[in-house]
Design a protein around this motif. Structure first.
Motif, mmCIF file in Angstrom:
data_model
loop_
_atom_site.group_PDB
_atom_site.id
_atom_site.type_symbol
_atom_site.label_atom_id
_atom_site.label_comp_id
_atom_site.label_asym_id
_atom_site.label_seq_id
_atom_site.Cartn_x
_atom_site.Cartn_y
_atom_site.Cartn_z
ATOM 1 N N VAL A 8 0.834 -1.205 0.000
ATOM 2 C CA VAL A 8 0.000 0.000 0.000
ATOM 3 C C VAL A 8 0.866 1.251 0.000
ATOM 4 C CG1 VAL A 8 -1.809 1.275 1.202
ATOM 5 C CG2 VAL A 8 -1.752 -1.236 1.328
ATOM 6 N N ASP A 9 0.715 2.069 -1.028
ATOM 7 C CA ASP A 9 1.333 3.386 -1.061
ATOM 8 C C ASP A 9 0.360 4.349 -0.380
ATOM 9 O OD1 ASP A 9 2.219 5.939 -1.643
ATOM 10 O OD2 ASP A 9 2.726 5.506 -3.724
ATOM 11 N N ALA A 10 0.649 4.696 0.881
ATOM 12 C CA ALA A 10 -0.278 5.519 1.659
ATOM 13 C C ALA A 10 -0.450 6.908 1.050
ATOM 14 C CB ALA A 10 0.205 5.635 3.102
ATOM 15 N N GLY A 11 0.588 7.435 0.439
ATOM 16 C CA GLY A 11 0.477 8.737 -0.199
ATOM 17 C C GLY A 11 -0.567 8.729 -1.297
ATOM 18 N N TYR A 59 1.903 -4.594 3.753
ATOM 19 C CA TYR A 59 3.037 -3.680 3.833
ATOM 20 C C TYR A 59 2.513 -2.273 3.556
ATOM 21 C CZ TYR A 59 6.060 -7.807 3.671
ATOM 22 O OH TYR A 59 6.668 -9.001 3.943
ATOM 23 N N TRP A 60 2.705 -1.383 4.530
ATOM 24 C CA TRP A 60 2.152 -0.031 4.448
ATOM 25 C C TRP A 60 3.315 0.959 4.313
ATOM 26 C CZ3 TRP A 60 -3.184 1.110 5.009
ATOM 27 C CH2 TRP A 60 -3.507 2.469 5.106
ATOM 28 N N TYR A 61 3.378 1.645 3.183
ATOM 29 C CA TYR A 61 4.500 2.528 2.878
ATOM 30 C C TYR A 61 4.065 3.984 2.990
ATOM 31 C CZ TYR A 61 6.211 -1.835 0.909
ATOM 32 O OH TYR A 61 6.590 -3.144 0.730
ATOM 33 N N ASP A 62 4.867 4.765 3.726
ATOM 34 C CA ASP A 62 4.508 6.162 3.932
ATOM 35 C C ASP A 62 5.778 6.971 4.172
ATOM 36 O OD1 ASP A 62 2.841 8.322 4.147
ATOM 37 O OD2 ASP A 62 1.715 7.581 5.868
ATOM 38 N N ASP A 73 -0.910 8.773 13.247
ATOM 39 C CA ASP A 73 -1.672 7.808 12.451
ATOM 40 C C ASP A 73 -0.786 6.688 11.935
ATOM 41 O OD1 ASP A 73 -0.759 10.075 10.698
ATOM 42 O OD2 ASP A 73 -1.495 8.761 9.114
ATOM 43 N N GLN A 74 0.493 6.999 11.653
ATOM 44 C CA GLN A 74 1.422 5.948 11.236
ATOM 45 C C GLN A 74 1.715 4.975 12.384
ATOM 46 O OE1 GLN A 74 4.628 8.424 9.914
ATOM 47 N NE2 GLN A 74 3.810 8.659 7.846
ATOM 48 N N ALA A 75 1.839 5.504 13.585
ATOM 49 C CA ALA A 75 2.053 4.641 14.751
ATOM 50 C C ALA A 75 0.870 3.715 14.961
ATOM 51 C CB ALA A 75 2.290 5.488 15.997
ATOM 52 N N LEU A 76 -0.324 4.230 14.725
ATOM 53 C CA LEU A 76 -1.524 3.408 14.870
ATOM 54 C C LEU A 76 -1.533 2.293 13.837
ATOM 55 C CD1 LEU A 76 -4.116 3.211 16.537
ATOM 56 C CD2 LEU A 76 -5.233 4.673 14.859
ATOM 57 N N VAL A 99 9.701 6.097 -0.917
ATOM 58 C CA VAL A 99 8.654 5.093 -0.747
ATOM 59 C C VAL A 99 8.640 4.103 -1.904
ATOM 60 C CG1 VAL A 99 6.146 4.747 -0.719
ATOM 61 C CG2 VAL A 99 7.183 6.457 0.774
ATOM 62 N N ASP A 100 8.720 4.607 -3.129
ATOM 63 C CA ASP A 100 8.679 3.722 -4.295
ATOM 64 C C ASP A 100 9.810 2.694 -4.265
ATOM 65 O OD1 ASP A 100 6.449 5.009 -5.270
ATOM 66 O OD2 ASP A 100 7.569 6.332 -6.600
ATOM 67 N N SER A 101 10.994 3.129 -3.851
ATOM 68 C CA SER A 101 12.124 2.193 -3.808
ATOM 69 C C SER A 101 11.909 1.113 -2.757
ATOM 70 C CB SER A 101 13.434 2.943 -3.541
ATOM 71 O OG SER A 101 13.391 3.622 -2.293
ATOM 72 N N LEU A 102 11.245 1.458 -1.647
ATOM 73 C CA LEU A 102 10.932 0.452 -0.626
ATOM 74 C C LEU A 102 9.942 -0.573 -1.167
ATOM 75 C CD1 LEU A 102 10.502 2.726 2.539
ATOM 76 C CD2 LEU A 102 12.379 1.143 2.082
ATOM 77 N N ILE A 103 8.932 -0.106 -1.904
ATOM 78 C CA ILE A 103 7.957 -1.028 -2.496
ATOM 79 C C ILE A 103 8.640 -1.962 -3.481
ATOM 80 C CG2 ILE A 103 5.895 -1.195 -3.952
ATOM 81 C CD1 ILE A 103 4.978 1.489 -2.823
ATOM 82 N N VAL A 104 9.459 -1.397 -4.356
ATOM 83 C CA VAL A 104 10.153 -2.196 -5.368
ATOM 84 C C VAL A 104 11.055 -3.237 -4.708
ATOM 85 C CG1 VAL A 104 11.936 -2.113 -7.154
ATOM 86 C CG2 VAL A 104 10.058 -0.456 -7.177
#
Length: 282
Positions: A8-11, A59-62, A73-76, A99-104
């Protein structure tokens, strides 16, 4: 056993999700996320796309403000079961980076290790396409999920590369994302930040600072309070996203910037007010 990972790309979720529910993109501080409902919806969607799979995790990316501390909200999100929070950073222009590099990286590594056979990807950025391609070379099927109108918010090449494409509309997004009212709308003028020439009475100013902190906390949603509680499990003080709003609110009330001692006092009053609502930083 076949497993499906959810990425998930939170942005993207916040930006396009706000457009879906309001008609235009809103800033993050205008939005309220019910993370548990969002994660449940994502897992439910994944189960419809990979019917024979178990869910590995979400996997939540932010982006973290300053690249270090999570927001409330990220801590939650990080404290939810079956969720792993991955943080890039937010630059001085408010842009999400890394973020994109973490997803990849995660897509490729999980595919290479055969940890997943399917992947649900909520994103729209062209930069993640290379991760999709390589994961597919390892045998992973990639299910791209967009938010309406996805053709206007997702890379055409990314959509073509994915094995399946789907779209969430307003009815779905509004179950977990809503527009926040109140303190998030605060904006300060230069005059509000100006330091007065006369030194104010200390006791009077302290009282105004306490009132500002109390009013701020009273306007927070229960989700915000839970997020602060989650933040306090690993960090101290005021979460960075709320800290900025709190300082702006108090500066607006005092019609000037706060000095160092007053900032400390304000944060102390904030924690006291949150504790009064049934949450403690201890």
């Amino acid at each position: 056993m076949d497993r499906c990972g959810v990425f998930v790309d939170a942005g993207y979720l916040f930006a396009q999700g706000s457009a879906a529910i309001t008609g235009s993109k809103k800033s993050r501080d205008r939005l309220l996320l019910n993370a548990r409902v969002a994660v449940d919806a994502l897992i439910g969607f994944a189960c419809t796309k990979a019917t024979d799979c178990r869910i590995l995790r979400v996997y939540w990316y932010d982006g973290a403000i300053g690249g270090v501390r999570p927001t409330s909200d990220q801590a939650l999100v990080a404290n939810l079961d079956n969720v792993k929070l991955r943080l890039g950073f937010v630059n001085s222009h408010g842009q999400q980076k890394g973020v994109d590099s973490l997803i990849v990286t995660d897509l490729i590594e999980l595919a290479r290790l055969k940890s997943i056979t399917d992947a649900v990807l909520l994103s729209g950025d062209e930069d993640v396409r290379v991760g999709v391609q390589i994961a597919q070379n390892y045998g992973v099927r990639v299910h791209l999920l967009g938010i309406a109108p996805s053709r206007g918010s997702q890379s055409q090449q990314l959509m073509q590369e994915s094995d399946t494409t789907s779209e969430w509309g307003r009815d779905t997004v509004s179950t977990f994302l809503t527009l926040r009212e109140g303190v998030a709308d605060l904006e300060l003028t230069e005059a509000a930040l100006a330091v007065p020439s006369e030194v104010p009475d200390a006791a009077f100013e302290s009282s105004k600072i306490e009132i500002a902190a109390t009013v701020f906390v009273e306007q927070l949603e229960e989700t915000d309070i839970k997020g602060i509680e989650a933040y306090w499990e690993t960090n101290r003080g005021v979460p960075p996203d709320l800290d900025r709003k709190l300082l702006r609110l108090c500066a607006s009330e005092l019609k000037r910037r706060l000095d160092k001692d007053e900032v400390g006092l304000l944060r102390s009053f904030f924690q006291k007010a949150v504790k009064a609502r049934g949450t403690s930083p201890d």
